[in-house]
Design an enzyme around this catalytic site. Structure first.
Site, PDB file in Angstrom:
ATOM      1  N   THR A 131      77.811  36.586  53.201  1.00  0.00           N
ATOM      2  CA  THR A 131      77.215  37.415  52.163  1.00  0.00           C
ATOM      3  C   THR A 131      78.357  37.974  51.313  1.00  0.00           C
ATOM      4  OG1 THR A 131      75.585  39.132  51.719  1.00  0.00           O
ATOM      5  CG2 THR A 131      77.097  39.543  53.562  1.00  0.00           C
TER       6      THR A 131
ATOM      7  N   GLY B 143      66.802  42.589  56.344  1.00  0.00           N
ATOM      8  CA  GLY B 143      65.426  42.748  56.807  1.00  0.00           C
ATOM      9  C   GLY B 143      65.523  43.396  58.170  1.00  0.00           C
ATOM     10  N   HIS B 144      65.221  44.677  58.237  1.00  0.00           N
ATOM     11  CA  HIS B 144      65.359  45.413  59.494  1.00  0.00           C
ATOM     12  C   HIS B 144      63.964  45.775  60.007  1.00  0.00           C
ATOM     13  CE1 HIS B 144      69.754  46.741  58.518  1.00  0.00           C
ATOM     14  NE2 HIS B 144      69.569  45.440  58.463  1.00  0.00           N
TER      15      HIS B 144
ATOM     16  N   THR C 281      63.055  37.736  58.632  1.00  0.00           N
ATOM     17  CA  THR C 281      62.207  38.841  58.180  1.00  0.00           C
ATOM     18  C   THR C 281      62.036  38.790  56.659  1.00  0.00           C
ATOM     19  OG1 THR C 281      63.397  40.103  59.851  1.00  0.00           O
ATOM     20  CG2 THR C 281      61.913  41.345  58.469  1.00  0.00           C
TER      21      THR C 281
ATOM     22  N   GLN D 229      73.393  43.030  57.639  1.00  0.00           N
ATOM     23  CA  GLN D 229      73.999  41.714  57.911  1.00  0.00           C
ATOM     24  C   GLN D 229      74.805  41.772  59.225  1.00  0.00           C
ATOM     25  OE1 GLN D 229      74.384  42.858  54.280  1.00  0.00           O
ATOM     26  NE2 GLN D 229      72.356  41.998  54.306  1.00  0.00           N
TER      27      GLN D 229
ATOM     28  N   THR E  71      69.525  34.619  50.309  1.00  0.00           N
ATOM     29  CA  THR E  71      68.162  35.170  50.291  1.00  0.00           C
ATOM     30  C   THR E  71      67.592  35.164  48.870  1.00  0.00           C
ATOM     31  OG1 THR E  71      69.049  37.382  49.994  1.00  0.00           O
ATOM     32  CG2 THR E  71      68.636  36.688  52.268  1.00  0.00           C
TER      33      THR E  71
ATOM     34  N   ARG F  80      65.081  30.637  62.392  1.00  0.00           N
ATOM     35  CA  ARG F  80      66.500  30.913  62.651  1.00  0.00           C
ATOM     36  C   ARG F  80      67.052  29.863  63.601  1.00  0.00           C
ATOM     37  NH1 ARG F  80      64.932  37.072  63.856  1.00  0.00           N
ATOM     38  NH2 ARG F  80      64.818  37.836  61.723  1.00  0.00           N
TER      39      ARG F  80
HETATM   40  P1  GDP Z   1      68.130  43.411  62.075  1.00  0.00           P
HETATM   41  O1  GDP Z   1      68.195  42.725  60.768  1.00  0.00           O
HETATM   42  O2  GDP Z   1      69.440  43.421  62.788  1.00  0.00           O
HETATM   43  O3  GDP Z   1      67.535  44.796  61.994  1.00  0.00           O
HETATM   44  O4  GDP Z   1      67.146  42.548  62.971  1.00  0.00           O
HETATM   45  P2  GDP Z   1      65.719  41.933  62.516  1.00  0.00           P
HETATM   46  O5  GDP Z   1      64.728  43.027  62.482  1.00  0.00           O
HETATM   47  O6  GDP Z   1      65.863  41.075  61.326  1.00  0.00           O
HETATM   48  O7  GDP Z   1      65.445  40.922  63.703  1.00  0.00           O
HETATM   49  C1  GDP Z   1      65.339  41.348  65.012  1.00  0.00           C
HETATM   50  C2  GDP Z   1      63.951  40.930  65.531  1.00  0.00           C
HETATM   51  O8  GDP Z   1      63.919  41.082  66.940  1.00  0.00           O
HETATM   52  C3  GDP Z   1      62.829  41.821  65.025  1.00  0.00           C
HETATM   53  O9  GDP Z   1      61.668  41.055  64.912  1.00  0.00           O
HETATM   54  C4  GDP Z   1      62.684  42.874  66.118  1.00  0.00           C
HETATM   55  O10 GDP Z   1      61.385  43.461  66.168  1.00  0.00           O
HETATM   56  C5  GDP Z   1      62.934  42.032  67.324  1.00  0.00           C
HETATM   57  N1  GDP Z   1      63.529  42.711  68.470  1.00  0.00           N
HETATM   58  C6  GDP Z   1      64.495  43.694  68.477  1.00  0.00           C
HETATM   59  N2  GDP Z   1      64.862  43.962  69.751  1.00  0.00           N
HETATM   60  C7  GDP Z   1      64.131  43.148  70.539  1.00  0.00           C
HETATM   61  C8  GDP Z   1      64.084  42.918  71.938  1.00  0.00           C
HETATM   62  O11 GDP Z   1      64.806  43.508  72.726  1.00  0.00           O
HETATM   63  N3  GDP Z   1      63.210  41.957  72.382  1.00  0.00           N
HETATM   64  C9  GDP Z   1      62.408  41.264  71.553  1.00  0.00           C
HETATM   65  N4  GDP Z   1      61.598  40.358  72.093  1.00  0.00           N
HETATM   66  N5  GDP Z   1      62.431  41.435  70.221  1.00  0.00           N
HETATM   67  C10 GDP Z   1      63.293  42.365  69.724  1.00  0.00           C
HETATM   68  P1  IMO Z   2      70.130  41.697  58.230  1.00  0.00           P
HETATM   69  O1  IMO Z   2      70.616  43.048  57.753  1.00  0.00           O
HETATM   70  C1  IMO Z   2      70.649  37.398  58.420  1.00  0.00           C
HETATM   71  C2  IMO Z   2      72.575  35.450  55.028  1.00  0.00           C
HETATM   72  C3  IMO Z   2      71.705  34.520  54.209  1.00  0.00           C
HETATM   73  C4  IMO Z   2      72.755  33.517  53.750  1.00  0.00           C
HETATM   74  C5  IMO Z   2      73.972  34.401  53.501  1.00  0.00           C
HETATM   75  C6  IMO Z   2      74.166  34.822  52.049  1.00  0.00           C
HETATM   76  O2  IMO Z   2      68.651  41.581  58.297  1.00  0.00           O
HETATM   77  O3  IMO Z   2      70.835  41.299  59.468  1.00  0.00           O
HETATM   78  P2  IMO Z   2      72.922  36.610  50.511  1.00  0.00           P
HETATM   79  O4  IMO Z   2      71.498  36.691  50.067  1.00  0.00           O
HETATM   80  O5  IMO Z   2      73.385  37.817  51.248  1.00  0.00           O
HETATM   81  O6  IMO Z   2      73.867  36.230  49.397  1.00  0.00           O
HETATM   82  O7  IMO Z   2      72.946  35.353  51.536  1.00  0.00           O
HETATM   83  O8  IMO Z   2      73.791  35.564  54.306  1.00  0.00           O
HETATM   84  N1  IMO Z   2      72.042  36.815  55.192  1.00  0.00           N
HETATM   85  C7  IMO Z   2      71.490  37.267  56.311  1.00  0.00           C
HETATM   86  N2  IMO Z   2      71.208  36.634  57.475  1.00  0.00           N
HETATM   87  N3  IMO Z   2      70.392  38.709  58.294  1.00  0.00           N
HETATM   88  C8  IMO Z   2      70.681  39.364  57.158  1.00  0.00           C
HETATM   89  O9  IMO Z   2      70.545  40.696  57.025  1.00  0.00           O
HETATM   90  C9  IMO Z   2      71.221  38.632  56.080  1.00  0.00           C
HETATM   91  N4  IMO Z   2      71.602  38.944  54.827  1.00  0.00           N
HETATM   92  C10 IMO Z   2      72.116  37.831  54.300  1.00  0.00           C
HETATM   93  O10 IMO Z   2      70.719  33.923  55.003  1.00  0.00           O
HETATM   94  O11 IMO Z   2      73.079  32.640  54.800  1.00  0.00           O
HETATM   95 MG    MG Z   3      67.261  41.192  59.718  1.00  0.00          MG
END
Ligand code: GDP
Ligand code: IMO
Ligand code: MG
Length: 430
Positions: free
Chosen positions: A238, A41-42, A298, A223, A129, A304
């Site tokens: 994962t 989830g990005h 996400t 991940q 997930t 978390r």
């Molecule tokens: P990813 O999976 O590594 O792409 O990260 P996610 O999108 O799942 O989670 C990162 C969260 O932090 C998202 O809600 C972003 O919008 C938020 N985010 C990223 N950089 C910053 C930051 O510098 N400050 C704050 N407050 N939020 C951030």
């Molecule tokens: P991004 O790219 C955070 C975690 C799951 C679980 C474990 C195995 O957004 O950083 P899976 O469905 O992959 O078999 O689950 O890995 N997990 C993540 N945690 N960010 C992710 O992706 C994740 N993708 C899988 O929560 O603990």
């Molecule tokens: Mg994510």
């Protein structure tokens, strides 16, 4: 600065890879995802809008950028279509997207099996997930999986699907789950391919041509390294390798192209799902950080878990993935804490460990050795240069560099694309 960048997660995922990829994607010719699937989830935020991506690369917002879903991914075509529809409804209508013909497909029964396997582990859930990622990779390696390119040859797809269903329906029946009907699945997938078939091709050829002609190519990991199937906190991981090391296989390029690796790291740590987490906090500070950082998954919406920055993990992952710079994320979230801590070692059975042990039973016994530093109260969300940060915050950044041995190249002070401080001049030239 070379024309390639690899963006990887260096902790337990959700470090902010989407934000950093999007930041550089504005100048990239190509963005390539090379592992994982829609378990990711990005989040990308710009111009007052927030977008959530799962399997589609974070370069999708720039019409000039070619986006590739590489062969190392596991791809759920139903979910790709749903994602594209969501983007379309948010106004993202002009994009370039290609899907590898060699990528493994996540089929509907993979999610059913993911759920069933979890249900059987009562008390020892991995907390997946439930997108079917583990079962899809398992089928790939068992050589019974279906691949995206199969869809382009209906007769071949029919033969592979028949073979897969013969095996899968036995397992589904034994587990008391719904069996799948050949005609139903076949027709559904032929319908999908009529809409997305034009995107499926030999993406490795495209990436290699881009690299050979000095195009700017960005590889986007999903991940995080501590969720790596080989090096993470097994079995709470994962089913793929989120490292820069899996770029060559997962994108179909030679290892020589991998050089500039950005390790995306939160300024603290989080983890969603189960598994040991040595620097985890359980008090009010965890609650405060979670609320300020909106630390809820996400993909699944789960809260978390939160802990201090872990330099044992950072050293381990930088060594494994050849990290050249940290992108230190969510730095703004730390404002307002009296003290901030960094874990520099683990105490386990009377010894100090400098790298994580291999088993979670030992990792669960590890107590973090913490250094405590002064916190800061100032709001840093408007800072656009290192010099604008409070002195205590600068010291915290310098300490992270000192204890990890890796320079901080980027500091993120908010979710928006603009809220980014590029410290290293070389990164400005990508
Ligand atoms: P990813 O999976 O590594 O792409 O990260 P996610 O999108 O799942 O989670 C990162 C969260 O932090 C998202 O809600 C972003 O919008 C938020 N985010 C990223 N950089 C910053 C930051 O510098 N400050 C704050 N407050 N939020 C951030
Ligand atoms: P991004 O790219 C955070 C975690 C799951 C679980 C474990 C195995 O957004 O950083 P899976 O469905 O992959 O078999 O689950 O890995 N997990 C993540 N945690 N960010 C992710 O992706 C994740 N993708 C899988 O929560 O603990
Ligand atoms: Mg994510």
């Amino acid at each position: 600065m070379s024309e390639r960048l690899v963006v990887i997660g260096s902790q337990w995922g959700d470090e902010g890879k989407g934000k950093i990829t999007d930041y550089f994607a504005c100048r990239a010719d190509m963005v390539v995802r090379y592992q994982g699937g829609n378990n990711a989830g990005h989040t990308v935020v710009f111009d007052g809008h927030k977008y959530a991506l799962q399997s589609i690369p974070s370069g999708i917002f720039n019409p000039k950028t070619v986006n590739i879903m590489g062969n190392g991914m596991v791809i759920n075509p139903v979910s790709v279509e749903a994602e594209l529809k969501r983007l379309y409804e948010q106004g993202i209508t002009d994009y370039q997207l290609y899907i590898s013909d060699r990528a493994a497909m996540v089929m509907p029964w993979h999610a059913d099996l993911d759920g069933a396997y979890e249900a059987m582990k009562a008390g020892k859930l991995i907390g997946t997930t439930k997108k079917g990622i583990g079962p899809a990779y398992t089928d790939k390696y068992s050589r019974v999986g279906l691949r995206m390119g199969d869809l382009l040859e209906p007769e071949y797809f029919a033969e592979r699907l028949r073979g897969a269903l013969e095996q899968k329906n036995i397992e589904l029946r034994a587990l008391g789950l719904k069996e799948y009907d050949f005609d139903e699945v076949y027709n559904q997938y032929m319908d999908i391919v009529s809409r997305i078939g034009h995107m499926i091709c030999d993406t490795s050829d495209m990436v290699n041509k881009a690299l050979e002609s000095d195009k700017k190519v960005l590889f986007e990991g999903a991940q995080g390294m501590m969720l790596c199937i080989d090096h993470g906190t097994y079995p709470y991981v994962t089913s793929s390798t989120p490292s820069s090391a899996s770029v060559p296989v997962g994108a179909g390029v030679a290892p020589k192209w991998i050089d500039n690796v950005i390790g995306v790291a939160k300024s603290y740590c989080t983890r969603v799902g189960e598994g040991p987490f040595p620097t985890e906090l359980f008090d009010q500070r965890a609650h405060d950080i979670r609320e300020r950082g909106h630390e809820y998954g996400t993909v699944t919406g789960r809260p978390r878990r939160v802990g201090w920055f872990d330099a044992v993990v950072a050293r381990y992952t930088s060594r494994l993935a050849g990290i050249n710079y940290w992108a230190l994320m969510l730095f703004d979230v730390l404002s307002g804490l009296d003290k901030v801590c960094i874990c520099t070692g683990y105490e386990c059975d009377g010894k100090i460990l400098e790298t994580p042990p291999s088993t979670i039973s030992r990792l669960a016994k590890c107590k973090p050795v913490l250094i405590e530093m002064e916190g800061w109260n100032e709001d840093v969300t408007g800072a656009r240069s290192f010099d604008e940060l409070p002195e205590a915050a600068k010291k915290y950044v310098r300490k992270i560099e000192e204890v990890t041995g890796v320079p901080v190249g980027i500091i993120s002070v908010g979710p928006d694309r603009q809220q980014t401080i590029i410290i290293d001049e070389k990164l400005k030239n990508f």
